[in-house]
Write a protein that holds these residues in place. Structure first.
Motif, mmCIF file in Angstrom:
data_model
loop_
_atom_site.group_PDB
_atom_site.id
_atom_site.type_symbol
_atom_site.label_atom_id
_atom_site.label_comp_id
_atom_site.label_asym_id
_atom_site.label_seq_id
_atom_site.Cartn_x
_atom_site.Cartn_y
_atom_site.Cartn_z
ATOM 1 N N MET A 54 0.847 -1.190 0.000
ATOM 2 C CA MET A 54 0.000 0.000 0.000
ATOM 3 C C MET A 54 0.886 1.246 0.000
ATOM 4 O O MET A 54 1.607 1.502 0.962
ATOM 5 N N ILE A 56 0.818 5.163 0.050
ATOM 6 C CA ILE A 56 -0.061 6.293 0.364
ATOM 7 C C ILE A 56 0.452 7.500 -0.423
ATOM 8 O O ILE A 56 1.587 7.931 -0.230
ATOM 9 N N GLN A 79 4.784 3.946 2.494
ATOM 10 C CA GLN A 79 4.115 2.712 2.095
ATOM 11 C C GLN A 79 4.307 1.645 3.160
ATOM 12 O O GLN A 79 5.190 1.747 4.001
ATOM 13 N N THR A 96 -7.737 9.986 1.986
ATOM 14 C CA THR A 96 -6.448 9.383 1.663
ATOM 15 C C THR A 96 -6.486 8.745 0.282
ATOM 16 O O THR A 96 -7.382 7.960 -0.034
ATOM 17 N N TYR A 98 -4.466 6.374 -2.506
ATOM 18 C CA TYR A 98 -3.508 5.278 -2.399
ATOM 19 C C TYR A 98 -3.383 4.492 -3.694
ATOM 20 O O TYR A 98 -4.260 4.540 -4.559
ATOM 21 N N CYS A 100 -2.503 0.421 -4.451
ATOM 22 C CA CYS A 100 -2.277 -0.890 -3.864
ATOM 23 C C CYS A 100 -1.746 -1.819 -4.950
ATOM 24 O O CYS A 100 -2.386 -2.022 -5.981
#
Length: 107
Positions: A54, A56, A79, A96, A98, A100
């Motif tokens: 992940m 960010i 991350q 947020t 992101y 992934c």
């Protein structure tokens, strides 16, 4: 990397938690997948099938990773990695953004 080249984007959105988390799936030429998403403030619990990384890109949240007892803060530019077949929790403090990445066992 600020953009992805030569990809396919699936039109159907992935919608979780009554719209609190939404994303779109991006498929690369080699078959690998990522999702690009947005999380609204709230608390969420996810379970993984594969290793997930992940990243960010903007926002602030706290994350409780598998096997951990303390929540750790993350913000844009950071991350974290979650192992396959595990659950993790997020306490999203601000909207947020992101990315992934799903890591297959053969990667």
């Amino acid at each position: 990397m600020s953009q992805f080249e030569n990809v396919t984007v699936l039109k159907k959105a992935n919608v979780y938690f009554d719209g609190g988390v939404t994303s779109r799936t991006v498929v690369f030429a080699d078959g690998s997948k990522k999702t690009l998403g947005v999380m609204l403030p709230g608390q969420y619990r996810f379970t993984t099938d594969t290793i997930e990384i992940m990243e960010i890109t903007a926002g602030e949240l706290l994350v409780l990773l598998p096997g951990e007892t303390e929540w750790k803060p993350y913000r844009g530019g950071m991350q974290f990695e979650v192992p396959a077949n595990a659950s993790f929790e997020m306490d999203v403090k601000t909207i947020t953004d992101y990315v992934c990445s799903f890591v297959s066992a053969s990667s």
